[in-house]
Motif scaffolding. Structure first.
Motif, mmCIF file in Angstrom:
data_model
loop_
_atom_site.group_PDB
_atom_site.id
_atom_site.type_symbol
_atom_site.label_atom_id
_atom_site.label_comp_id
_atom_site.label_asym_id
_atom_site.label_seq_id
_atom_site.Cartn_x
_atom_site.Cartn_y
_atom_site.Cartn_z
ATOM 1 N N UNK A 179 44.865 34.812 38.766
ATOM 2 C CA UNK A 179 43.622 34.513 39.492
ATOM 3 C C UNK A 179 43.605 35.174 40.869
ATOM 4 N N UNK A 180 42.470 35.784 41.202
ATOM 5 C CA UNK A 180 42.299 36.452 42.493
ATOM 6 C C UNK A 180 41.389 35.630 43.409
ATOM 7 N N UNK A 181 40.288 35.141 42.854
ATOM 8 C CA UNK A 181 39.340 34.353 43.645
ATOM 9 C C UNK A 181 38.492 33.513 42.706
ATOM 10 N N UNK A 182 38.095 32.292 43.133
ATOM 11 C CA UNK A 182 37.305 31.416 42.269
ATOM 12 C C UNK A 182 35.847 31.828 42.217
ATOM 13 N N UNK A 183 35.104 31.254 41.281
ATOM 14 C CA UNK A 183 33.671 31.476 41.143
ATOM 15 C C UNK A 183 32.958 31.121 42.451
ATOM 16 N N UNK A 184 31.946 31.914 42.810
ATOM 17 C CA UNK A 184 31.219 31.682 44.060
ATOM 18 C C UNK A 184 31.762 32.468 45.224
#
Length: 595
Positions: free
Chosen positions: A505-510
């Motif tokens: 994972x690099x960055x969450x949704x939004x």
């Protein structure tokens, strides 16, 4: 005793000389005070006259008032009276002496120069401008079956070219004056500069329109243009993701807008160079089909790439140039032409169109129907933008297009070399920085997480002049998405969870993932770049022959990323540096210039 008496006489003489010198100094100071007070009173009077003149001239910046002969003549007459009085005062003997004095002399000379330029503008140039506009206004621009009569516009070219030459020369003369240091003078100088800049821009835009419109609308032969509709809710360096392509044909003033076709029909090949792929190969590798075209901030390349995609499609035909628009352009044309009603009952106006196309439609209209809505809006607006032309409308469109093109909401590019001067040569199709005399620093962003987060990314910029050829730039991106707003958005808007190599994972949704490209001015340089916030993958690269700095900015909801750096412009620079950047969802980007 004789020596003592002599000493007393010498002492008295010295005292008398001292008293005389003091008396002379007191008289001189009194004269200087009176001189200064008189000069101050006259300076206040000059400022009052110039302010009233500038207020009168502000009407000239309104095309509707300029077309109104009585209103414009009244405004000019008022301005002429004020500028003549200001010039007379500023060239009196008191001012001529003061202009040679230390400390204040430079400012006095500047005021004298200001009054000369503004008076020349009011007495000579502006009356000719209103005459030229009246002649055009009295002409019949309407032909049969909605065809535009181009001949009166072409006939006006000579008058507006001459006027433009005069105004630009006056503006150049004004800008060459030494910038004043005294507060009152500096404020008056800036007021005059702003007004003169506005008039010069208006006259330049109308002059260019008298050339561009006849060429654009087929006076020199039938023309077919590619029409690209972009959405800046999914940003690309020079605009946004291309949602659809169509054509517009023009033949001696008769305009026809063809059908728009969704971008899915043009995912038919790779247009990118090795350099372009190298810059945009991660975290989302751009395919450089039609959708990613504007990731390159050079419109000369965009036109080439879009034409290549078109020629590989079933709609292939000869293309004379490119017209590219975004929702802000469409909103401005709706403002000029009138509201547009959609099939779902939504009424688009000059205030809500951009937001509807950049955000609301993704919430209210099913994905399968969105292309149909976008195509209808674009076709309806383009049908009206250059059709049923009047002088009033022409001037409004000309004035708007200058600002829209400057902020990259509208592009007009021609493949005809003999017409290029009035298209890309007039600033209607910008590339990354390439002028040494009019320097720009380029900052361009491209969303590399499939989403519509561009609507939620606010930008604030500050450019501060730190020396004759040096500047400091501060550029901030802020994700204004709130938790409440997130609850109303689908993953189509928010994008999914971003993952890197090996599915990590690099960055969450939004979270907006923006590839940020920073270009130095042509012939100039930028220093080391300081960043705050989540910035990764920083490197230097070259794309299409121009060096740049590349990085990835990850901007979570409520968070910001800031870039700061120093800039040195070319020794050939004759204007203050500006910031060129990716267009946003409103007419202008928020840039504060501290010159």
């Amino acid at each position: 005793m004789g020596q003592h008496a002599q000493a007393i006489r010498e002492k008295h003489t010295a005292r008398n000389v001292t008293l005389i010198v003091l008396a002379v100094l007191i008289v001189l100071l009194a004269i200087a005070a009176a001189f200064g007070m008189q000069l101050y009173k006259q300076a206040k009077s000059v400022k009052a006259h110039e302010s009233q003149a500038i207020s009168s001239l502000s009407a000239i910046n309104d095309p509707a008032k300029l077309k109104d002969a009585a209103a414009s003549q009244a405004s000019i007459a008022q301005a002429q009276q004020q500028t003549a009085q200001a010039k007379q005062i500023a060239h009196g003997s008191l001012w001529n002496v003061a202009a040679k004095m230390p400390f204040v002399g430079s400012d006095i000379a500047t005021v004298q120069g200001m009054t000369e330029v503004v008076d020349n503008l009011a007495q000579q140039t502006l009356p000719s401008l209103t005459t030229a506009v009246q002649q055009l206004a009295d002409a019949n621009l309407s032909g049969a079956e909605g065809q535009l009569n181009l001949q009166p516009i072409a006939d006006a070219q000579g008058n507006f070219d001459k006027l433009n030459q005069q105004v630009q020369q006056q503006n150049k003369q004004y800008n060459s004056l030494a910038e004043p240091k005294i507060g009152m003078v500096k404020k008056a100088y800036q007021q005059g500069k702003d007004q003169l800049d506005n008039i010069a821009d208006l006259v330049g835009q109308v002059s260019n329109a008298t050339h561009m419109l006849p060429s654009f609308l087929g006076q020199n032969g039938a023309r077919t243009y590619l029409l690209a509709a972009q959405t800046t809710s999914e940003t690309r360096s020079g605009g946004g993701l291309v949602g659809s392509l169509g054509t517009m044909t023009a033949d001696n003033g008769k305009i026809a807008v063809g059908d728009f076709h969704p971008n899915g029909e043009f995912v038919n090949g790779n247009n990118g160079t090795a350099e372009e792929h190298a810059v945009f190969n991660r975290p989302l590798g751009f395919s450089f089909d039609v959708r990613d075209t504007f990731a390159v901030p050079d419109v000369s390349r965009n036109a080439e790439m879009l034409n290549a995609s078109w020629q590989r499609s079933q709609y292939a035909c000869n293309i004379d140039g490119l017209i590219s628009v975004d929702p802000v352009f469409i909103q401005k044309m709706v403002e000029i032409n009138g509201p547009v009603t959609l099939s779902n009952g939504t009424v688009l106006t000059g205030e809500n169109t951009a937001e509807y196309m950049l955000n609301t439609i993704y919430k209210d209209v099913p994905v399968a129907q969105q292309d149909e809505y976008f195509e209808y809006i674009a076709k309806t607006v383009m049908d009206g933008a250059f059709g049923n032309m009047t002088v009033d409308k022409m001037m409004k469109v000309a004035q708007s297009i200058g600002d829209l093109a400057e902020n990259r909401h509208f592009y007009a590019y021609t493949f005809h070399d003999d017409e290029a001067k009035y298209f890309q040569g007039a600033g209607l199709a910008k590339n990354a920085p390439e002028s040494e005399t009019n320097p720009e620093t380029g900052i361009y962003i491209s969303e590399q997480n499939p989403s519509k987060m561009g609507w939620y990314i606010d930008r604030t910029s500050e450019v501060t002049k730190t020396g004759d050829k040096t500047y400091h730039v501060k550029y901030t991106l802020t994700n204004r998405m709130t938790s409440t707003e997130m609850a109303t958005c689908t993953s189509y808007i928010l994008g999914g969870e971003q993952k890197g190599v090996g599915g990590v994972p690099v960055a969450p949704s939004g979270t907006s993932a923006q590839r940020v490209l920073i270009y130095a001015p042509a012939g100039g340089s930028i220093g080391s770049i300081a960043v705050t916030g989540d910035v990764r993958d920083r490197s230097n690269a070259t794309m299409d022959g121009k060096p740049l700095n590349s990085s990835m900015a990850y901007i979570a909801p409520g968070k910001s990323v800031t870039y700061e750096f120093d800039v040195t412009v070319s020794d050939k620079a004759t204007a203050n540096m500006k910031l060129d950047q990716t267009p946003c969802g409103k007419m202008t980007n928020d840039v504060k210039y501290n010159y």
